[in-house]
Write an enzyme that holds these catalytic residues in place. Structure first.
Site, short mmCIF file in Angstrom:
data_model
loop_
_atom_site.label_atom_id
_atom_site.label_comp_id
_atom_site.label_asym_id
_atom_site.label_seq_id
_atom_site.Cartn_x
_atom_site.Cartn_y
_atom_site.Cartn_z
N CYS A 1 5.47 5.43 8.96
CA CYS A 1 4.75 5.16 7.72
C CYS A 1 5.73 5.23 6.56
O CYS A 1 6.39 6.26 6.36
CB CYS A 1 3.63 6.18 7.53
SG CYS A 1 2.75 5.92 6.00
N ASN B 1 0.82 -1.21 0.00
CA ASN B 1 0.00 0.00 0.00
C ASN B 1 0.85 1.26 0.00
O ASN B 1 1.98 1.27 0.47
CB ASN B 1 -1.00 -0.01 1.16
CG ASN B 1 -0.47 0.66 2.42
OD1 ASN B 1 -0.55 1.89 2.55
ND2 ASN B 1 0.10 -0.12 3.32
N GLY C 1 1.93 -9.85 9.70
CA GLY C 1 1.75 -11.23 9.26
C GLY C 1 1.06 -12.14 10.25
O GLY C 1 1.14 -13.35 10.13
#
Ligand SMILES: Cc1cc2nc3c(=O)[nH]c(=O)nc-3n(C[C@H](O)[C@H](O)[C@H](O)COP(=O)(O)O)c2cc1C
Length: 338
Positions: free
Chosen positions: A172, A107, A279
């Protein structure tokens, strides 16, 4: 659903969820199907009670619109955001890509959100379960240097009285300005300002899996100086995709984030709680993170690939794994393999 564009499906789910969670019989049925309670999963972390250790990771419910729905789906806590002082549209679309075979997502959202002020009324509802608020600096490109500290502090002061914890997102990978607080000096200044505000809320820092060992040690020591209450490990992993920097999540991130949890657990002598994320898609992967030192775990990409039963499946499986190892409470398993 995988036949359609990833973000369109996400938006559709948000709209449908907003509608569904207002219907009392739906909420009742969802809780009956998805939630179950077992005292062995109860724990106290950051002095807050958690019914189970499986939370929703930041980024799914950015504007705190689906908190009650996700509680109904069996999650033990919800982290909303990332929210910033100024609203932001984020990056250009398309900005979410599936890698189905690898159970991964890529993303480059760029932290789109409605802005802290417009979300505050939804956060002020008292809820019988923990809600964390993830904040970062505004990303619309008009804030520089010291103004950024004021910008983050604004969101912090607004959210702190209403949140069970605040997660400071300094990691981020697809916001250029978002990297700056990974500089230990900039982080030092920011944490000093946030601590000056004297808010009682627990303050966590969300770390990048791309930090070098030296970079990690520096950040941990700055956080320790300011008595940071916890860490969220980790954000997405930086990758190049279609000539742009983006973030990789899901299975390919699993080991890197678990290794980092272990490292931070060792560096902090197991004294500072960690939320493990990256994950987590099964009881085994959640237990691995807990054994590495995470007191709680979170799921994002696992929800996309495993579906809405994921929290229940993980919690059920955790009980079996704990039983096998002879633990009577999930807290006893924390850090046992660190
Ligand atoms: C589409 C998408 C959007 C995300 N948005 C945010 C965000 O706004 N803030 C944040 O701190 N993390 C965000 N994340 C990162 C997740 O919270 C999480 O740290 C990461 O995806 C690893 O967990 P996972 O492998 O379970 O997805 C986002 C992840 C994805 C896939």
């Amino acid at each position: 659903l995988f036949c359609f564009d990833a973000e369109s499906i996400h938006d559709f789910i948000v709209d449908a969820g907003k509608f569904a969670q207002k219907i009392t019989p739906f909420n009742y049925a969802a809780k009956k199907i998805f939630r179950f309670d077992d005292e062995r999963l109860h724990s106290k972390v950051f002095n807050i009670g958690f019914d189970n250790p499986v939370g929703l990771a930041a980024g799914f419910d950015k504007n705190a619109e689906l908190v009650d729905l996700f509680y109904g789906l069996g999650f033990g806590f919800i982290e909303v955001g990332t929210l910033s002082a100024k609203p932001s549209k984020g990056a250009d679309t398309p900005r979410i890509f599936r890698r189905v075979k690898e159970e991964a997502l890529i993303n480059s959202m760029g932290l789109p959100n409605a802005g802290i002020d417009s979300v505050i009324s939804r956060l002020s509802k008292k809820r019988p379960y923990p809600v964390g608020v993830n904040i970062a600096q505004s990303t619309n490109g008009c804030i520089y240097a010291d103004e950024m500290i004021e910008d983050v502090a604004y969101s912090f002061s607004k959210a702190a009285p209403l949140a069970d914890y605040i997660a400071l997102n300094i990691s981020c990978p697809n916001v250029r300005a978002g990297k700056s607080f990974e500089n230990p000096y900039a982080l030092d200044d920011l944490l000093a300002e946030l601590k000056k505000r004297n808010e009682k809320v627990s303050l966590l820092v969300k770390l990048s899996p791309d930090l070098s060992l030296h970079g990690l040690e520096e950040i941990i020591s700055v956080c320790a100086m300011h008595s940071v209450d916890g860490y969220v490990i980790s954000n997405t992993k930086r990758i190049q995709h279609n000539n742009a920097q983006k973030g990789l999540s899901g299975l390919p991130l699993q080991k890197a984030s678990t290794d980092m949890i272990k490292k931070v657990y060792q560096l902090t002598n197991g004294k500072i709680p960690i939320i493990g994320v990256g994950g987590v898609d099964s009881a085994a992967s959640a237990y691995e993170k807990i054994s590495a030192g995470a007191s709680l775990v979170q799921v994002y990409t696992g929800l996309i690939y495993q579906g809405p039963m994921v929290a229940k499946q993980i919690n059920n499986g955790l009980l079996e794994l704990m039983e096998k190892d002879g633990y009577s409470n999930i807290a006893h398993a924390v850090g046992k393999q660190a």
